[in-house]
Design an enzyme around this catalytic site. Structure first.
Site, PDB file in Angstrom:
ATOM      1  N   LYS A 120      30.265  28.971 -56.991  1.00  0.00           N
ATOM      2  CA  LYS A 120      29.426  30.060 -57.510  1.00  0.00           C
ATOM      3  C   LYS A 120      27.951  29.806 -57.184  1.00  0.00           C
ATOM      4  O   LYS A 120      27.210  30.739 -56.837  1.00  0.00           O
ATOM      5  CB  LYS A 120      29.623  30.202 -59.018  1.00  0.00           C
TER       6      LYS A 120
ATOM      7  N   LEU B 241      41.841  30.181 -73.393  1.00  0.00           N
ATOM      8  CA  LEU B 241      42.232  29.765 -74.736  1.00  0.00           C
ATOM      9  C   LEU B 241      42.822  30.891 -75.564  1.00  0.00           C
ATOM     10  O   LEU B 241      43.903  30.729 -76.158  1.00  0.00           O
ATOM     11  CB  LEU B 241      41.032  29.145 -75.459  1.00  0.00           C
TER      12      LEU B 241
ATOM     13  N   ASN C  91      38.944  32.785 -57.029  1.00  0.00           N
ATOM     14  CA  ASN C  91      39.739  31.954 -57.927  1.00  0.00           C
ATOM     15  C   ASN C  91      38.818  31.393 -59.004  1.00  0.00           C
ATOM     16  O   ASN C  91      37.647  31.108 -58.745  1.00  0.00           O
ATOM     17  CB  ASN C  91      40.412  30.829 -57.153  1.00  0.00           C
TER      18      ASN C  91
ATOM     19  N   SER D 233      29.190  32.652 -62.933  1.00  0.00           N
ATOM     20  CA  SER D 233      29.810  31.932 -64.042  1.00  0.00           C
ATOM     21  C   SER D 233      28.828  30.972 -64.691  1.00  0.00           C
ATOM     22  O   SER D 233      27.926  30.439 -64.028  1.00  0.00           O
ATOM     23  CB  SER D 233      31.008  31.128 -63.519  1.00  0.00           C
TER      24      SER D 233
ATOM     25  N   TYR E 160      34.719  24.743 -58.794  1.00  0.00           N
ATOM     26  CA  TYR E 160      34.600  26.162 -59.123  1.00  0.00           C
ATOM     27  C   TYR E 160      33.137  26.541 -59.343  1.00  0.00           C
ATOM     28  O   TYR E 160      32.627  27.490 -58.732  1.00  0.00           O
ATOM     29  CB  TYR E 160      35.433  26.489 -60.364  1.00  0.00           C
TER      30      TYR E 160
ATOM     31  N   ALA F 176      36.338  39.088 -56.490  1.00  0.00           N
ATOM     32  CA  ALA F 176      37.478  38.443 -55.841  1.00  0.00           C
ATOM     33  C   ALA F 176      37.218  36.951 -55.656  1.00  0.00           C
ATOM     34  O   ALA F 176      36.532  36.544 -54.721  1.00  0.00           O
ATOM     35  CB  ALA F 176      37.748  39.099 -54.490  1.00  0.00           C
TER      36      ALA F 176
ATOM     37  N   ASN G   2      43.724  41.698 -52.987  1.00  0.00           N
ATOM     38  CA  ASN G   2      44.903  41.235 -52.254  1.00  0.00           C
ATOM     39  C   ASN G   2      46.113  41.016 -53.159  1.00  0.00           C
ATOM     40  O   ASN G   2      47.195  40.656 -52.689  1.00  0.00           O
ATOM     41  CB  ASN G   2      44.595  39.967 -51.448  1.00  0.00           C
TER      42      ASN G   2
END
Length: 332
Positions: free
Chosen positions: A147, A192, A78, A119, A143, A76, A35
């Protein structure tokens, strides 16, 4: 192997765009579905590109049927820990609702192979290091929780619907493509290594090091940095594993070595020949002190090995990208 057409959701993003190139190099036909909320159209120039959201079932269904998609690689989502703490609704809506929307269409259209970009955040504060896949899943931020939810959905979908999947739990993705003109460009940038290099370029006055009182060798957080090209190869290897009849599973992807924030700064100064001014700030909410992977399972079962393991070499690849693209990709 017959040529397969695969859908890469979030394929205009950092890891997705690198994986798309690896897939194409291995002979797959690739359709990018993104998107562009955080991805870059320029990162996938030359690819079959569809602009769309994973929550748009009608558009997804149409693309999958018209293109004859055989497998999905799902990037896809965040992915900023701090943002997920501040705005959890965004993460549950996009990562969970969006992921389940995609899975609904995957089932409806008869796709049987699914690679999930997970993740290391699923583990939370490690009970031991290096972390292996048997470690308890106990995320410390929304987050990581999103996942875990998708991983558990995939396990259930295998049992109920025979959807075969591999969840790849990344540690810190970094670096830039060795040989092609793509790299890391986030807005805002929170990773980082690019922040260090932007500071070296003079684009930032100084770097803020979040926390100096962690129980580590120098008080700063320790992470396992893995080159994005190694991540991309792992996705292709995992897809081949499923196509060859592999069962649903998860794999850690990491370098196996932990480097502190100050280690990264020192290595960057050596690579760039420039000073990286920094100051200490408070810890970020939800950040564990140490995250280092054991990737022995994927090495043993699929034969994957990270090829770019030197911190300086990783930073060198990123430095070349940032020097050539000081403002990132062309603005949309």
């Amino acid at each position: 192997m017959r040529i397969l057409k695969v859908l890469v959701t979030g394929g205009a993003g950092y890891i997705g765009s690198h994986t798309a190139r690896q897939l194409a190099a291995e002979g797959y036909e690739v359709v990018i579905y993104d998107n562009l909320s955080r991805g870059h159209r320029e990162a996938v120039s030359g690819f079959n590109f569809v602009r769309g959201d994973v929550r748009d079932k009608d558009r997804l269904r149409r693309v999958i049927k018209e293109e004859g998609i055989s497998a999905v690689l799902h990037f896809a989502a965040n992915s900023q820990v701090g943002e997920s703490v501040e705005n959890p609704e965004l993460y549950y809506e996009n990562n969970v609702a969006g992921g389940l929307s995609l899975l609904s269409v995957v089932l409806e259209t008869g796709i049987k192979y699914f690679i999930f970009s997970s993740s290391a955040a699923v583990y939370g504060e490690p009970q031991y290091v290096p972390i292996d896949e048997e470690h308890t899943l106990n995320p410390t931020n929304p987050y990581g929780e999103t996942k875990v939810i998708l991983e558990r959905a995939l396990a259930a979908y295998d049992k109920a619907y025979n959807l075969k999947s591999v969840s790849l739990r990344y540690f810190n993705a970094c670096g830039a493509h060795m040989g092609e003109d793509i790299g890391e460009d986030h807005e805002p940038e929170t990773h980082l290594i690019p922040l260090v290099l932007k500071t070296a370029l003079g684009q930032r006055e100084q770097l803020i090091v979040f926390g100096k009182d962690y129980p580590t060798k120098d008080g700063t957080a320790v992470r396992d940095y893995i080159h994005v090209d190694d991540l991309a190869r792992a996705h292709v290897i995992s897809l081949k594993y499923l196509l060859d009849g592999g069962e649903t599973t998860c794999f850690n992807l990491g370098n196996g070595n932990g480097f502190s924030v100050l280690d990264v700064i020192k290595a960057a100064e050596k690579v760039t020949g420039r000073k990286v001014p920094y100051k200490f700030g408070n810890r970020r909410p939800g950040d564990p002190a140490i995250l280092v992977a054991s990737a022995e399972k994927i090495k043993r079962e699929l034969g994957w090995e990270p090829e770019i393991t030197s911190l300086e070499r990783i930073i060198q690849s990123a430095w070349e990208w940032h020097r050539k693209h000081p403002t990132g990709f062309a603005k949309r």
